[in-house]
Design a protein around this motif. Structure first.
Motif, PDB file in Angstrom:
ATOM      1  N   LEU A 189       0.860  -1.180   0.000  1.00  0.00           N
ATOM      2  CA  LEU A 189       0.000   0.000   0.000  1.00  0.00           C
ATOM      3  C   LEU A 189       0.898   1.232   0.000  1.00  0.00           C
ATOM      4  O   LEU A 189       1.511   1.577   1.012  1.00  0.00           O
ATOM      5  N   ASP A 190       0.989   1.884  -1.141  1.00  0.00           N
ATOM      6  CA  ASP A 190       2.015   2.901  -1.354  1.00  0.00           C
ATOM      7  C   ASP A 190       1.532   4.319  -1.084  1.00  0.00           C
ATOM      8  O   ASP A 190       0.442   4.700  -1.499  1.00  0.00           O
ATOM      9  N   ASP A 191       2.367   5.078  -0.399  1.00  0.00           N
ATOM     10  CA  ASP A 191       2.167   6.507  -0.191  1.00  0.00           C
ATOM     11  C   ASP A 191       0.907   6.827   0.611  1.00  0.00           C
ATOM     12  O   ASP A 191       0.125   7.717   0.256  1.00  0.00           O
ATOM     13  N   VAL A 192       0.742   6.107   1.710  1.00  0.00           N
ATOM     14  CA  VAL A 192      -0.393   6.373   2.591  1.00  0.00           C
ATOM     15  C   VAL A 192      -0.244   7.768   3.200  1.00  0.00           C
ATOM     16  O   VAL A 192       0.843   8.169   3.620  1.00  0.00           O
ATOM     17  N   GLY A 193      -1.351   8.477   3.233  1.00  0.00           N
ATOM     18  CA  GLY A 193      -1.337   9.857   3.703  1.00  0.00           C
ATOM     19  C   GLY A 193      -1.660  10.829   2.583  1.00  0.00           C
ATOM     20  O   GLY A 193      -1.932  12.004   2.824  1.00  0.00           O
ATOM     21  N   THR A 194      -1.645  10.330   1.347  1.00  0.00           N
ATOM     22  CA  THR A 194      -1.952  11.180   0.188  1.00  0.00           C
ATOM     23  C   THR A 194      -3.350  10.924  -0.354  1.00  0.00           C
ATOM     24  O   THR A 194      -3.781  11.600  -1.283  1.00  0.00           O
ATOM     25  N   GLU A 195      -4.069   9.948   0.250  1.00  0.00           N
ATOM     26  CA  GLU A 195      -5.312   9.489  -0.368  1.00  0.00           C
ATOM     27  C   GLU A 195      -6.515  10.360  -0.060  1.00  0.00           C
ATOM     28  O   GLU A 195      -7.507  10.348  -0.778  1.00  0.00           O
ATOM     29  N   GLY A 196      -6.495  11.150   1.028  1.00  0.00           N
ATOM     30  CA  GLY A 196      -7.673  11.922   1.383  1.00  0.00           C
ATOM     31  C   GLY A 196      -8.803  11.001   1.836  1.00  0.00           C
ATOM     32  O   GLY A 196      -8.630   9.793   1.969  1.00  0.00           O
ATOM     33  N   GLY A 197      -9.959  11.567   2.052  1.00  0.00           N
ATOM     34  CA  GLY A 197     -11.109  10.770   2.457  1.00  0.00           C
ATOM     35  C   GLY A 197     -11.054  10.374   3.925  1.00  0.00           C
ATOM     36  O   GLY A 197     -10.295  10.914   4.724  1.00  0.00           O
ATOM     37  N   ASP A 198     -11.871   9.392   4.274  1.00  0.00           N
ATOM     38  CA  ASP A 198     -12.013   8.945   5.665  1.00  0.00           C
ATOM     39  C   ASP A 198     -10.873   7.996   6.037  1.00  0.00           C
ATOM     40  O   ASP A 198     -10.751   6.907   5.467  1.00  0.00           O
TER      41      ASP A 198
END
Length: 285
Positions: free
Chosen positions: A183-192
């Motif tokens: 799961l790459d680059d967590v923190g950039t996804e936005g949302g809940d």
């Protein structure tokens, strides 16, 4: 575990894990290329090269080069099937069987070795600045997994709500079911954030491994993803099952216990995108 304990507890990890816990079966998915005749031929050729007569050296070198090209082609095909980005810098590392031992690669390899062949949950978060090889480390690992694996950007997960639409449901089913998910680059996804926490929780409880890269510091990651109702459940597993934390006389957790694995690795700064940095890491001049 209380909310006040979360940030402190997540500096540690602990309690025995039940290796007999039930986990759901997983469907077949693309697998990394395993040992094959090409690899055996490569080994034989290298031995022969060491003791070859001068007139045969060129022929053996050509055979080695062909074996290397076939291996890279197999890895490249696997990378495409598993969703690994086509970023040139990332793939330079991911496709290299002799890639530099970056802190990120070492952390991911250690986590997967800790899990071994056991069907037990694992969350390995690799945090650090951009360019420190986090995504490349995840890609390097998943394309060599002997079990089912996928590589997905956190932005893709964040943009795919679990709303019952068949296409979205199929995507979530794949993310939940593969043995190893990068799961790459967590923190950039936005949302809940609870949606991503739920993914970690469900995968952990199903005995699956999730490798995470993030630019977030540990404290920020904890606050965002492990502070909510679902996140606290994830935190409890990371501390008490994966970490097997040691509890002191005062009842407070004081660190990971024997056989436990820390869930967060902060890699040092310094971009590896420069060729000079990669050469230096290999021990070159």
């Amino acid at each position: 575990m209380t909310t006040d304990d979360t940030a402190t507890d997540l500096e540690t990890d602990a309690l025995p894990f039940d290796d007999d816990a039930d986990v759901a079966s997983e469907p077949e998915a693309p697998r990394a290329p395993g040992p094959d005749p090409v690899a055996l031929g490569d080994l034989l050729a290298r031995v022969q090269l060491a003791a070859a007569r001068p007139e045969r050296e060129e022929d053996l070198r050509q055979r080695l080069a062909l074996a290397d090209r076939r291996r890279r082609t197999a890895l490249r095909t696997t990378a495409n099937l598993l969703g690994v980005p086509e970023d040139e810098d990332l793939r330079t590392v991911a496709l290299d069987d002799a890639a530099p031992e970056t802190p990120a690669i070492v952390a991911v390899r250690k986590a997967l070795a800790w899990r071994g062949a056991a069907r037990r949950g694992l969350v390995c978060v690799v945090g650090g600045e951009r360019g420190t090889g986090k995504s490349a480390a995840l890609a390097h690992a998943v394309i060599r997994c002997e079990s089912s694996a996928l590589f997905v950007a956190a932005t893709t997960v964040g943009a795919t709500p679990r709303n019952g639409y068949s296409e979205n449901a199929h995507a979530w089913e794949r993310w939940l079911s593969v043995s190893v998910l990068a799961l790459d680059d967590v923190g950039t996804e936005g949302g809940d954030p609870e949606a991503l926490a739920a993914l970690l929780w469900q995968r952990y409880d199903a005995g699956r491994a999730t490798l995470v890269s993030t630019n977030l510091a540990r404290e920020v990651f904890v606050e965002r993803y492990l502070g909510g109702e679902i996140g606290k459940r994830v935190a409890d597993r990371l501390i008490n099952a994966q970490g097997r934390a040691i509890v002191g006389p005062d009842g407070k957790r004081i660190g990971p216990g024997p056989g436990g694995l820390g869930w967060f690795t902060a890699v040092p700064g310094g971009s590896l995108r420069r060729v000079e940095a990669r050469v230096a890491l290999r021990g070159g001049a």
